[in-house]
Design a protein around this motif. Structure first.
Motif, PDB file in Angstrom:
ATOM      1  N   PHE A  49       3.185   5.943  -2.920  1.00 55.68           N
ATOM      2  CA  PHE A  49       3.450   6.771  -3.768  1.00 55.68           C
ATOM      3  C   PHE A  49       3.313   7.022  -4.666  1.00 55.68           C
ATOM      4  O   PHE A  49       4.274   7.951  -5.129  1.00 55.68           O
ATOM      5  CB  PHE A  49       5.068   6.063  -3.208  1.00 55.68           C
ATOM      6  N   LEU A  50       3.327   5.806  -5.805  1.00 58.29           N
ATOM      7  CA  LEU A  50       3.232   6.264  -7.219  1.00 58.29           C
ATOM      8  C   LEU A  50       1.933   6.524  -7.422  1.00 58.29           C
ATOM      9  O   LEU A  50       2.229   7.361  -8.381  1.00 58.29           O
ATOM     10  CB  LEU A  50       3.114   4.214  -7.495  1.00 58.29           C
ATOM     11  N   ASN A  51       1.151   6.490  -6.559  1.00 58.41           N
ATOM     12  CA  ASN A  51      -0.135   7.080  -7.540  1.00 58.41           C
ATOM     13  C   ASN A  51      -0.183   8.895  -6.865  1.00 58.41           C
ATOM     14  O   ASN A  51      -0.906   9.384  -7.354  1.00 58.41           O
ATOM     15  CB  ASN A  51      -1.065   6.483  -6.996  1.00 58.41           C
ATOM     16  N   ASN A  52       0.425   8.924  -6.311  1.00 59.86           N
ATOM     17  CA  ASN A  52       0.225  10.531  -5.650  1.00 59.86           C
ATOM     18  C   ASN A  52       1.800  11.449  -5.880  1.00 59.86           C
ATOM     19  O   ASN A  52       1.939  12.277  -5.632  1.00 59.86           O
ATOM     20  CB  ASN A  52       0.247  10.655  -4.259  1.00 59.86           C
ATOM     21  N   HIS A  53       2.854  10.943  -6.618  1.00 60.48           N
ATOM     22  CA  HIS A  53       3.526  11.115  -7.385  1.00 60.48           C
ATOM     23  C   HIS A  53       4.338  12.466  -6.222  1.00 60.48           C
ATOM     24  O   HIS A  53       4.537  13.046  -6.047  1.00 60.48           O
ATOM     25  CB  HIS A  53       3.560  12.176  -8.093  1.00 60.48           C
ATOM     26  N   ASN A  54       4.833  11.048  -4.673  1.00 56.48           N
ATOM     27  CA  ASN A  54       4.719  11.716  -3.942  1.00 56.48           C
ATOM     28  C   ASN A  54       6.442  11.264  -2.832  1.00 56.48           C
ATOM     29  O   ASN A  54       6.614  10.163  -3.074  1.00 56.48           O
ATOM     30  CB  ASN A  54       4.498  12.045  -2.863  1.00 56.48           C
ATOM     31  N   ASP A  55       7.659  12.137  -3.479  1.00 52.34           N
ATOM     32  CA  ASP A  55       9.225  11.235  -3.311  1.00 52.34           C
ATOM     33  C   ASP A  55       8.956  11.118  -1.660  1.00 52.34           C
ATOM     34  O   ASP A  55      10.562  10.816  -1.736  1.00 52.34           O
ATOM     35  CB  ASP A  55      10.182  11.698  -4.036  1.00 52.34           C
ATOM     36  N   LYS A  56       8.141  11.810  -1.214  1.00 55.55           N
ATOM     37  CA  LYS A  56       8.950  11.831   0.854  1.00 55.55           C
ATOM     38  C   LYS A  56       7.997  10.519   1.143  1.00 55.55           C
ATOM     39  O   LYS A  56       6.821  10.777   1.054  1.00 55.55           O
ATOM     40  CB  LYS A  56       8.036  13.631   1.357  1.00 55.55           C
ATOM     41  N   GLU A  57       8.686  10.453   2.020  1.00 54.64           N
ATOM     42  CA  GLU A  57       8.112   9.399   2.954  1.00 54.64           C
ATOM     43  C   GLU A  57       6.633   9.644   3.553  1.00 54.64           C
ATOM     44  O   GLU A  57       7.248  10.702   4.461  1.00 54.64           O
ATOM     45  CB  GLU A  57       8.491   8.188   3.701  1.00 54.64           C
ATOM     46  N   LYS A  58       5.962   9.111   3.910  1.00 54.63           N
ATOM     47  CA  LYS A  58       4.217   9.661   4.499  1.00 54.63           C
ATOM     48  C   LYS A  58       4.234   8.542   5.344  1.00 54.63           C
ATOM     49  O   LYS A  58       3.551   7.273   4.925  1.00 54.63           O
ATOM     50  CB  LYS A  58       3.958   9.921   3.677  1.00 54.63           C
ATOM     51  N   PRO A  59       4.568   8.085   6.644  1.00 49.73           N
ATOM     52  CA  PRO A  59       3.811   6.893   7.220  1.00 49.73           C
ATOM     53  C   PRO A  59       2.116   7.213   6.245  1.00 49.73           C
ATOM     54  O   PRO A  59       1.734   8.205   7.192  1.00 49.73           O
ATOM     55  CB  PRO A  59       4.209   7.290   8.862  1.00 49.73           C
ATOM     56  N   LEU A  60       1.598   6.189   6.759  1.00 48.61           N
ATOM     57  CA  LEU A  60       0.199   5.855   6.081  1.00 48.61           C
ATOM     58  C   LEU A  60      -0.423   5.501   7.644  1.00 48.61           C
ATOM     59  O   LEU A  60       0.167   5.099   8.525  1.00 48.61           O
ATOM     60  CB  LEU A  60       0.277   4.487   5.259  1.00 48.61           C
ATOM     61  N   THR A  61      -1.429   6.499   7.732  1.00 51.25           N
ATOM     62  CA  THR A  61      -2.269   6.313   8.620  1.00 51.25           C
ATOM     63  C   THR A  61      -3.515   5.635   8.497  1.00 51.25           C
ATOM     64  O   THR A  61      -4.212   5.390   7.344  1.00 51.25           O
ATOM     65  CB  THR A  61      -2.896   7.750   9.161  1.00 51.25           C
ATOM     66  N   LYS A  62      -4.039   4.619   9.676  1.00 52.12           N
ATOM     67  CA  LYS A  62      -4.749   3.780   9.417  1.00 52.12           C
ATOM     68  C   LYS A  62      -6.304   3.778  10.225  1.00 52.12           C
ATOM     69  O   LYS A  62      -5.265   4.517  11.896  1.00 52.12           O
ATOM     70  CB  LYS A  62      -4.491   2.293   9.589  1.00 52.12           C
ATOM     71  N   MET A  63      -7.096   3.209  10.163  1.00 47.00           N
ATOM     72  CA  MET A  63      -8.282   3.064  11.253  1.00 47.00           C
ATOM     73  C   MET A  63      -9.024   2.236  10.888  1.00 47.00           C
ATOM     74  O   MET A  63      -8.903   1.617  10.163  1.00 47.00           O
ATOM     75  CB  MET A  63      -9.602   4.573  11.592  1.00 47.00           C
ATOM     76  N   TYR A  77       0.921  -1.422   0.229  1.00 44.67           N
ATOM     77  CA  TYR A  77      -0.248   0.470  -0.290  1.00 44.67           C
ATOM     78  C   TYR A  77       0.481   1.220   0.720  1.00 44.67           C
ATOM     79  O   TYR A  77       1.010   2.216  -0.279  1.00 44.67           O
ATOM     80  CB  TYR A  77      -0.985   0.095   0.979  1.00 44.67           C
ATOM     81  N   LYS A  78       2.034   1.153   0.845  1.00 46.71           N
ATOM     82  CA  LYS A  78       2.639   2.312   0.793  1.00 46.71           C
ATOM     83  C   LYS A  78       3.476   2.785  -0.934  1.00 46.71           C
ATOM     84  O   LYS A  78       3.015   4.159  -1.383  1.00 46.71           O
ATOM     85  CB  LYS A  78       4.033   1.835   1.994  1.00 46.71           C
ATOM     86  N   ILE A  79       3.733   1.635  -1.542  1.00 47.67           N
ATOM     87  CA  ILE A  79       4.351   1.677  -2.817  1.00 47.67           C
ATOM     88  C   ILE A  79       3.108   2.085  -3.273  1.00 47.67           C
ATOM     89  O   ILE A  79       3.159   3.324  -4.276  1.00 47.67           O
ATOM     90  CB  ILE A  79       4.988   0.276  -3.011  1.00 47.67           C
ATOM     91  N   GLN A  80       1.989   1.601  -3.819  1.00 45.02           N
ATOM     92  CA  GLN A  80       1.075   1.981  -4.558  1.00 45.02           C
ATOM     93  C   GLN A  80       0.979   3.624  -3.615  1.00 45.02           C
ATOM     94  O   GLN A  80       0.952   4.216  -5.075  1.00 45.02           O
ATOM     95  CB  GLN A  80       0.012   0.955  -4.273  1.00 45.02           C
TER      96      GLN A  80
END
Length: 126
Positions: A10-24, A5-8
């Motif tokens: 990053f690929l879909n949001n054109h964001n090269d900065k790592e961002k922790p995914l938030t979940k509920m 999910y992290k890879i997807q």
């Protein structure tokens, strides 16, 4: 699976900065006490929704009152002991979780508040 999910993301949001995914996490229950077998859509009212927000370590539980179910009144009168029991069961494994309970007389009002919370928290995944 989280890495996928992290890879997807990053690929879909054109964001090269790592961002922790938030979940509920969400669980929905229906009151099927008057139904034989497995209920069809719309046969039973939704009587409980719990959302656990991993980011804030908060569990939000929305409950529908029902005069025919004495357990609901019993729960409402003993929320503090329920919270203590939940802490005893889960704190060692998951850390400190804040438990919030909301009681409703109307299913529609309850569901509106559930979706308001989801939209307010704006987590990446539910």
């Amino acid at each position: 699976i989280e890495n996928w999910y992290k890879i997807q993301w990053f690929l879909n949001n054109h964001n090269d900065k790592e961002k922790p995914l938030t979940k509920m996490f969400l669980d929905i229950e229906v009151d099927s006490i008057d139904i034989e077998g497995f209920p069809s859509y719309g046969d039973c009212p939704i009587n409980a929704v719990t959302i656990v927000d991993e980011e804030s370590m908060t569990s939000f539980t929305f409950l529908l009152r029902n005069e025919k179910n004495p357990q609901i009144k019993q729960f409402e009168n003993n929320v503090d002991s329920v919270v203590q029991e939940l802490n005893d069961m889960f704190e060692e494994s998951y850390g400190k979780i804040e438990y919030r309970f909301y009681m409703y007389d109307d299913e529609r009002d309850m569901l509106v508040d559930v979706f308001k919370l989801i939209n307010t928290l704006k987590r990446d995944f539910l």
